[in-house]
Enzyme design. Structure first.
Site: not given
Length: 909
Positions: A11, A97, A99, A101, A324, A326, A371
């Site tokens: 990203e 990422d 997730d 998003e 990460y 989030r 996780h």
């Protein structure tokens, strides 16, 4: 394969640079810079689509809720570059990422780049950016998870449907440009409901008695517990309406008189230790950080907002310092647990590490974003000392916070002893007991590395247990050094801060880690919530919006309903329910088997009474109105009855007064509203006429403070539109002027501004003016601040030239030296000074400001007084106005002391 060329897409450029360091020359790492596609707003659709099924939402609600995506204009160059790189690639790795998003970004990249069918495409995922993690991710790729993509896409479509269906209702009934949102409106409701509680709150006064007792080796204080066999009421015994709660109906409420009488009756009595209890104290460390707990703790300890915290954390993650950021999981990997235990033993000693590792479980059943908890990256953590040369400012402070919390989570419990003592006093037919508790920490355990912060509480004795009690035994007699009556006033529930609002959303299951920061930011950017220090204060517009949504679209602002929507999205991410079926039910359901859908609910709304929605009764016939240009108070004109028509309607317009922007909703009392209405009569106060024009000059109190203006004559036959007619001259009063005493001479001076001081050698005119930020000089586009308002009228050309001859300061002007220095604040550990501000002298520790009172003398101001004022301000939040403050009380009777103190005690939430 050697000689192959692999394209890796992430990203962000920072993430690309970090990952590239761990891959060989055969890998090209590029960044999409976030999402490359989105659903356009209807006005940006191609012309031929605006009247089709996509025309209303950018989503075809009739055919499976199919969204129409376009490449964002600012991403077309990025997409072109990625396609160019893809032509020569032998493999494509989508490394966004892990997730929803990130999964959606990977899917959009695949849909847009359209790689050849023969080109291998791999989804590469990792939760930390280290060499080992990247190498492991290369060998453990997977396919794109369509269920995660469906959940993200459904969330996006839900937000579009709710926003585009409900926002137009707000435009018509409240004000243009407002917006409703699936989560933002619920967050706004939380803040508004808290303010409603504060508005309805009735303060209650109560007194107690604090005693100072001396044992064998030390003195300590204890607070009264019972009097004549009856429990003494405390702040937590009072309801918000000012009455005693049912369960406390039998408690005795001490008044100033009864407390003072009790102290007098017990004068000279000895205290007997009636009971003494000691029990072991154990405190466990807090779990590692989730997104929510990181935002809360960064707010409490580092004073970082949710958005700022996530921005800093994003940078730390992308540069390989943390995992990460989030996530709503508190679990740590086995590598992280080993690293934490090893580092704790190395830095603090093996006795600080328990025999067995600690394993934490996430309380939420819907934890799904990642996780692992947020922790330092790698299988051996870098200590803050090791990264001090690489990180600075907020980056270093946040990394240090994450490191401390992670290491502490694997350390031993803190151990100690908690003692409670009850003292009995009897004399003259009166009896009272006093209680005190204290905790002695004998082994700090995890507290050697980290201790979790606390939010503001409604009761002020949360640190009472931190004091140490002297050695004593049951039956011992103690000397009573003094008994002091203390007066208290209950306070309303504290306003939300960004941290406590995030916690409230999380506790209700509203939103997810990736949305908290943007939700809190959005409600502030939209003007629904304003910040005062760290407190979140709702605007009156927010009151109107929440009222309309509650009364006409209740389910879509209901906490449980919104949380259930999140649960449905979680089920969709697991593949338990389908995307189109859920959206169909949400949007078109007739309510037979559940809540009515959004579309029929909007269609069934009759004519909503805009006046009723925008009106809030204040009392005594005064109503607050939310208008298009701001909030104002209104009441019938005193002459309205005399001037009423035969139909009963008044020909006399009501009295109105704008509200100051800095007036919080709970500060608008009936008394304050009357004051505003009295100060601002309909036509203002006429000061006289301008000799040059013959026009009347009046003074009024407006939304931005008192001002003077001229009254231009109106010609009923003039057909010129109002927007093109001459505007009256208007000028704000100077700080030294008073609305009640300003005269025509002062007004004419103000209306004459800007004043021409003269011209410089190049013929450029220099003027003196009064602006929003104070008096200043202006020469062309070059502005210079003046020190006093009087200089506007007195400064000479030579003095102005001298100011312009000095180098221009960039940013703020040089800070003035403090008027007085008062030592260090024990809470913030920052220096306390008295400064001269725009609105007078004030006490500050750099974060909390308290204006000096009228009767304060700078010379007599002490460190103790300053600390007390700052503490009161922090506890109360924004300063109250309009009769909400509580009168201080005093007493003249105490044992060995003639001082009685009045403190502000908060109430247990």
């Amino acid at each position: 394969m050697p000689g192959s060329r692999h394209l890796v897409i992430v990203e962000s450029p920072a993430k690309a640079r970090t990952i590239a360091r761990y891959l060989g020359d055969d890998y090209v790492v590029e960044a999409s810079v976030g999402h490359i596609r989105d659903i356009p707003v209807p006005r940006d659709l191609p012309t031929d689509m605006k009247k089709g099924p996509y025309g209303k939402f950018g989503v075809d609600v009739e055919n499976g809720f199919d969204p129409y995506y376009v490449v964002s204009p600012d991403k077309k160059k990025t997409v072109a570059e990625l396609k160019k790189q893809l032509k020569d690639a032998d493999t494509l790795y989508l490394a966004t990422d892990e997730d929803r998003e990130g999964e959606a970004i990977a899917w959009h990249l695949l849909e847009t780049l359209k790689p050849k069918k023969s080109l291998p495409v791999h989804r590469m995922v990792f939760h930390e950016i280290t060499r080992d993690a990247i190498q492991a991710a290369l060998t453990n790729t997977r396919e794109i998870d369509d269920h995660l993509v469906d959940a993200q896409e459904t969330r996006r479509i839900l937000d579009r449907l709710v926003g585009f269906e409900l926002s137009p209702v707000l435009w018509r009934k409240i004000r243009p440009s407002l917006s409703a949102g699936r989560v933002q409106s619920v967050a706004t409701r939380l803040v508004v409901e808290r303010e409603r509680e504060r508005m309805a709150f009735v303060p209650s006064d109560y007194w107690d008695v604090t005693g100072t007792f001396s044992g064998e080796d030390a003195a300590f204080t204890a607070r009264i517990s019972t009097v004549d066999g009856s429990r003494v009421a405390t702040g937590s015994d009072f309801a918000d309406d000012g009455t005693l709660k049912k369960k406390a109906a039998s408690a005795t409420v001490l008044t100033e008189e009864s407390a003072t009488a009790l102290v007098t009756a017990l004068e000279g009595a000895k205290a007997r230790v009636a009971s003494l209890e000691s029990k072991p104290y154990t405190r466990r460390p807090a779990a590692p950080f989730t997104t929510s707990s990181l935002q809360q703790e960064a707010s409490r300890k580092l004073r970082l907002g949710a958005r700022q915290t996530m921005r800093v954390a994003q940078g730390l993650y992308e540069n390989g310092y943390i995992t990460y950021m989030r996530t709503d999981s508190v679990a740590l990997s086995s590598e992280a647990i080993s690293a934490s235990r090893a580092q704790a033993a190395e830095l603090y000693g093996s006795q600080y590490v328990p025999d067995k590792p600690r394993h934490y479980q996430t309380k939420s059943q819907n934890a799904q974003e990642a996780h692992e908890a947020i922790r330092p990256a790698g299988d051996r953590f870098r200590t803050p000392a090791q990264v001090a040369g690489q990180l600075s400012g907020d980056d270093f402070r946040l990394y240090e916070l994450i490191w401390k919390r992670t290491v502490a989570s694997q350390m031993a419990d803190a151990k100690g002893t908690t003692s409670s003592v009850e003292l009995a006093l009897e004399q003259g037919g009166r009896a009272a007991t006093f209680r005190a508790s204290g905790t002695v920490i004998t082994f700090r355990g995890f507290m050697a590395a980290y201790e979790e912060g606390r939010d503001a509480s409604r009761y002020g004795d949360q640190d009472e247990n931190d004091k140490r009690l002297p050695q004593m035994s049951e039956g011992d007699e103690l000397d009573v050094q003094e008994l002091v009556p203390d007066g208290h006033t209950t306070t309303p529930p504290p306003r939300y801060t960004e941290a406590s609002l995030v916690r409230a959303l999380e506790e209700r299951g509203i939103g997810r880690p990736s949305t908290y920061a943007s939700t809190v930011t959005t409600i502030q950017d939209r003007g629904y919530v304003l910040r005062r220090g760290s407190a979140l204060v709702p605007s009156w517009t927010a009151f109107a919006v929440v009222k309309l949504l509650e009364e006409h679209f209740g389910p879509f602002i209901d906490y449980d309903f919104t949380a259930q929507m999140e649960e449905q999205l979680d089920r969709m991410a697991r593949g338990d329910i389908g995307r189109s079926e859920y959206l169909q039910d949400f949007y078109t359901s007739d309510g037979t088997d559940g809540p009515i859908g959004l579309k029929p609910m909007v269609e069934q709304q009759g004519d909503i009474d805009a006046r009723q929605i925008n009106s809030i009764p204040i009392g005594e016939g005064i109503t607050l109105r939310v208008g298009r240009y701001g909030a104002y108070v209104e009441r019938a004109h005193p002459d309205a009855e005399a001037g009423s028509t035969s139909s009963g309607e008044s020909e006399t317009p009501p009295q109105r007064a704008s509200l100051p922007d800095d007036l919080a909703p709970d500060e608008l009392t009936v008394e304050r509203a009357r004051e505003l209405l009295e100060r601002q009569k309909d036509d203002g106060r006429v000061l006289g006429q301008d000799p040059a024009t013959g026009h009347d000059v009046i003074v009024k109190d407006g939304r931005y403070g008192p001002y003077v203006t001229e009254v231009l004559p109106e010609d009923p036959e003039d057909k010129t539109p109002k927007s093109k007619r001459p505007k009256p001259r208007t000028a704000s009063l100077l700080q030294s002027m008073d609305l009640a005493t300003v005269g025509i001479e002062d007004a004419l001076k103000l209306l004459s501004l800007p004043r021409v001081v003269g011209t410089d050698e190049e013929g450029t005119e220099i003027t003196a003016q009064n602006g929003r930020y104070g008096p200043y000089l202006k020469k062309g586009t070059d502005s210079r601040s003046l020190e006093t308002e009087e200089q506007i009228f007195s400064i000479t050309l030579d003095e102005a030239k001298a100011i312009y001859a000095q180098p221009k300061q960039r940013g703020r002007a040089a800070a003035k030296p403090p008027l007085k220095e008062l030592g260090t604040d024990p809470t913030s550990e920052k220096p306390i000074v008295v400064k001269d501000g725009r609105f007078g002298a004030y006490i500050t520790d750099g974060t909390t400001n308290v204006t000096l009172r009228r009767d304060d003398s700078l010379e007599a101001l002490t460190h103790e007084v300053a600390v007390e004022r700052l503490a009161e301000k922090r506890a109360k939040g924004p300063a109250k106005k309009g009769g909400r403050s509580t009168t201080r009380k005093s007493s003249s009777t105490s044992k060995k002391s003639t001082t009685s103190k009045k403190s502000t005690s908060t109430k247990k939430s």
